[in-house]
Design an enzyme around this catalytic site. Sequence first.
Site, mmCIF file in Angstrom:
data_model
loop_
_atom_site.group_PDB
_atom_site.id
_atom_site.type_symbol
_atom_site.label_atom_id
_atom_site.label_comp_id
_atom_site.label_asym_id
_atom_site.label_seq_id
_atom_site.Cartn_x
_atom_site.Cartn_y
_atom_site.Cartn_z
ATOM 1 N N ARG A 29 0.841 -1.031 0.043
ATOM 2 C CA ARG A 29 0.034 -0.162 0.085
ATOM 3 C C ARG A 29 0.939 1.304 0.089
ATOM 4 N NH1 ARG A 29 -5.152 -2.072 0.344
ATOM 5 N NH2 ARG A 29 -5.046 -4.077 1.393
ATOM 6 N N ASP A 30 0.363 2.243 -0.646
ATOM 7 C CA ASP A 30 1.240 3.249 -0.764
ATOM 8 C C ASP A 30 1.205 4.354 0.311
ATOM 9 O OD1 ASP A 30 1.882 5.542 -3.518
ATOM 10 O OD2 ASP A 30 1.757 6.496 -1.662
ATOM 11 N N ASN A 87 4.251 6.395 -13.880
ATOM 12 C CA ASN A 87 5.045 7.770 -13.912
ATOM 13 C C ASN A 87 6.164 7.460 -14.689
ATOM 14 O OD1 ASN A 87 2.369 8.900 -13.271
ATOM 15 N ND2 ASN A 87 3.298 8.710 -11.096
ATOM 16 N N VAL A 96 10.241 8.225 -7.244
ATOM 17 C CA VAL A 96 11.027 6.929 -6.697
ATOM 18 C C VAL A 96 11.431 6.382 -8.205
ATOM 19 C CG1 VAL A 96 11.063 5.042 -5.594
ATOM 20 C CG2 VAL A 96 9.619 6.879 -4.775
ATOM 21 N N HIS A 100 7.205 1.174 -10.911
ATOM 22 C CA HIS A 100 6.225 0.935 -10.216
ATOM 23 C C HIS A 100 5.065 1.244 -10.883
ATOM 24 C CE1 HIS A 100 7.572 4.828 -8.797
ATOM 25 N NE2 HIS A 100 6.480 5.091 -8.620
ATOM 26 N N HIS A 102 1.112 1.928 -10.233
ATOM 27 C CA HIS A 102 0.089 2.348 -9.344
ATOM 28 C C HIS A 102 -1.146 1.759 -9.632
ATOM 29 C CE1 HIS A 102 2.179 6.139 -7.768
ATOM 30 N NE2 HIS A 102 2.951 5.995 -8.928
HETATM 31 P P1 AMP Z 1 5.719 8.158 -8.178
HETATM 32 O O1 AMP Z 1 5.463 9.609 -7.646
HETATM 33 O O2 AMP Z 1 4.959 7.639 -9.262
HETATM 34 O O3 AMP Z 1 7.417 8.048 -8.266
HETATM 35 O O4 AMP Z 1 5.214 7.313 -7.035
HETATM 36 C C1 AMP Z 1 6.052 6.973 -5.748
HETATM 37 C C2 AMP Z 1 4.968 6.767 -4.791
HETATM 38 O O5 AMP Z 1 5.819 5.893 -3.860
HETATM 39 C C3 AMP Z 1 4.360 7.753 -4.100
HETATM 40 O O6 AMP Z 1 2.895 7.651 -4.263
HETATM 41 C C4 AMP Z 1 4.801 7.790 -2.623
HETATM 42 O O7 AMP Z 1 3.826 8.042 -1.753
HETATM 43 C C5 AMP Z 1 5.120 6.443 -2.697
HETATM 44 N N1 AMP Z 1 5.986 5.792 -1.565
HETATM 45 C C6 AMP Z 1 7.112 6.464 -1.374
HETATM 46 N N2 AMP Z 1 8.005 5.726 -0.325
HETATM 47 C C7 AMP Z 1 6.993 4.746 0.099
HETATM 48 C C8 AMP Z 1 7.228 3.628 1.084
HETATM 49 N N3 AMP Z 1 8.068 3.642 1.852
HETATM 50 N N4 AMP Z 1 6.119 2.897 1.275
HETATM 51 C C9 AMP Z 1 4.906 3.048 0.538
HETATM 52 N N5 AMP Z 1 4.896 4.210 -0.431
HETATM 53 C C10 AMP Z 1 5.845 4.775 -0.718
#
Ligand code: AMP
Length: 114
Positions: A29-30, A87, A96, A100, A102
Site C-alpha cells: 500500500r502507498d 509515471n 521514486v 512501479h 500504481h
Molecule cells: P511516483 O510519484 O510515481 O514515483 O510514486 C512513488 C510513490 O511511492 C508515491 O505515491 C509515494 O507515496 C510512494 N512511496 C514512497 N515511499 C514509500 C514507502 N516507503 N512505502 C509506501 N509507499 C511509498
Amino acid sequence: MNECIFCKIALRQIPTDLVYEDPEIIAFRDLNPQAPIHILIIPKVHIATLNDLIPEQAPLVGKMILAAQQIAVQEGIAIPGYRTVFNCNAGAGQTVFHIHLHLLGGRNMNWPPG
Ligand code: AMP
C-alpha cells in the site's frame, strides 16, 4: 541498488503493508494514498524508469499487470473499476526511480487526469 527505497522494500529491509508477493514482484500500500485503494506493484529487480526497460523484461511487466488484475479482485475494485499508472521521469511525476505500477481504486476518477 543500495540506496533505492523500493529495492529495500523488495528485500524486506523496510516494513510495508504488503498485499502481494511472488518470486519476481512485490506489492504494497502507498504511504500517501491518492484513492481509498492505492497499491504499488514493483519488480524486485531494480529498473529505474520505463525508459530503461529492455525487450527481455516484457514478461516481467506483463506479470506486474497480471498482479494488478489479481489484487484488484482481492480488493473488490475489479468490477467497479480501477486505474493503473506508470509515471516515467520527473515531468510525469515520478519521484521514486524504481519502476512501479500504481493501482488506484475505490472512488470515481476523472479523465483526462490532468
Ligand atoms: P511516483 O510519484 O510515481 O514515483 O510514486 C512513488 C510513490 O511511492 C508515491 O505515491 C509515494 O507515496 C510512494 N512511496 C514512497 N515511499 C514509500 C514507502 N516507503 N512505502 C509506501 N509507499 C511509498
